[in-house]
Design a protein around this motif. Structure first.
Motif, PDB file in Angstrom:
ATOM      1  N   ASN A   8      37.466 -94.554  -5.040  1.00  0.00           N
ATOM      2  CA  ASN A   8      37.280 -93.922  -6.346  1.00  0.00           C
ATOM      3  C   ASN A   8      35.824 -93.979  -6.790  1.00  0.00           C
ATOM      4  N   ILE A  11      33.975 -91.433  -4.763  1.00  0.00           N
ATOM      5  CA  ILE A  11      34.314 -90.085  -5.227  1.00  0.00           C
ATOM      6  C   ILE A  11      33.557 -89.750  -6.505  1.00  0.00           C
ATOM      7  N   VAL A  12      33.518 -90.677  -7.441  1.00  0.00           N
ATOM      8  CA  VAL A  12      32.796 -90.443  -8.695  1.00  0.00           C
ATOM      9  C   VAL A  12      31.312 -90.232  -8.409  1.00  0.00           C
ATOM     10  N   SER A  15      30.784 -86.887  -6.706  1.00  0.00           N
ATOM     11  CA  SER A  15      31.096 -85.786  -7.626  1.00  0.00           C
ATOM     12  C   SER A  15      29.975 -85.548  -8.634  1.00  0.00           C
ATOM     13  N   PRO A 124      35.545 -83.354  -6.920  1.00  0.00           N
ATOM     14  CA  PRO A 124      36.390 -84.553  -6.983  1.00  0.00           C
ATOM     15  C   PRO A 124      37.825 -84.286  -6.537  1.00  0.00           C
ATOM     16  N   ILE A 128      39.464 -86.582  -3.730  1.00  0.00           N
ATOM     17  CA  ILE A 128      40.664 -87.370  -4.058  1.00  0.00           C
ATOM     18  C   ILE A 128      41.825 -86.966  -3.153  1.00  0.00           C
TER      19      ILE A 128
END
Length: 172
Positions: A8, A11-12, A15, A124, A128
């Motif tokens: 996560n 990913i953040v 992104s 994202p 995800i």
């Protein structure tokens, strides 16, 4: 659960960094002549990505998980390759103005703006969805894939449409 938190964070970060890097690199101009004209190449990559996404959707409907995974990895690779060529083109070439008029110009700008906005929004979602597939979180993967697939497919197809509409105005 710890692996999910790690993913996560990545990913953040991706992104946020990817769109900012692309925007920042647009301001960089390299004085080099590329041996090829990149827009038809990256438009072709977008078209190929759309075909891979549709084929991957078909593969999972046929319950061919191995093929689906391979195709999704290919789609992510192609999207990354597209991004590299797209940025390289804009770092080495002046932007092309759209020369159409009337309703066609409005359609062009609608497709272009929706393409740009959704290409940022989809990042994202793709990451995800990919991570949930890799970690075998299948129910959550399916849930978000229902959103990711049409968004990503729209981005790839609208990218080809944008190229097709602006291509008569390129000066090579």
């Amino acid at each position: 659960m710890e692996a999910t938190k790690k993913y996560n964070r990545i990913i953040v970060i991706l992104s946020v960094i990817i769109p900012l890097a692309v925007a920042g690199l647009f301001g960089v101009k390299l004085d080099i002549d590329l041996p090829v004209f990149l827009p038809p190449i990256y438009a072709g990559i977008n078209a190929l990505t759309a075909v891979v996404l549709i084929t991957s959707f078909w593969a999972i409907k046929m319950k061919n998980i191995v093929l689906h995974r391979r195709l999704m990895k290919t789609a992510i690779f192609l999207s990354a390759l597209f991004l590299i060529f797209y940025v390289l083109y804009h770092m080495t070439s002046d932007s092309t103005s759209y020369g159409g008029e009337g309703i066609v110009k409005k359609v062009y700008f609608f497709v272009l703006i929706s393409h740009i906005l959704l290409s940022i929004i989809v990042i994202p979602f793709v990451l995800i969805t990919f991570v949930r597939g890799l970690t075998n979180d299948i129910e959550r993967h399916k849930k978000i894939a229902r959103i990711t697939f049409p968004l990503w497919l729209y981005v790839t197809i609208s990218g080809v449409i944008v190229y097709w509409m602006i291509s008569p105005f390129y000066t090579v």
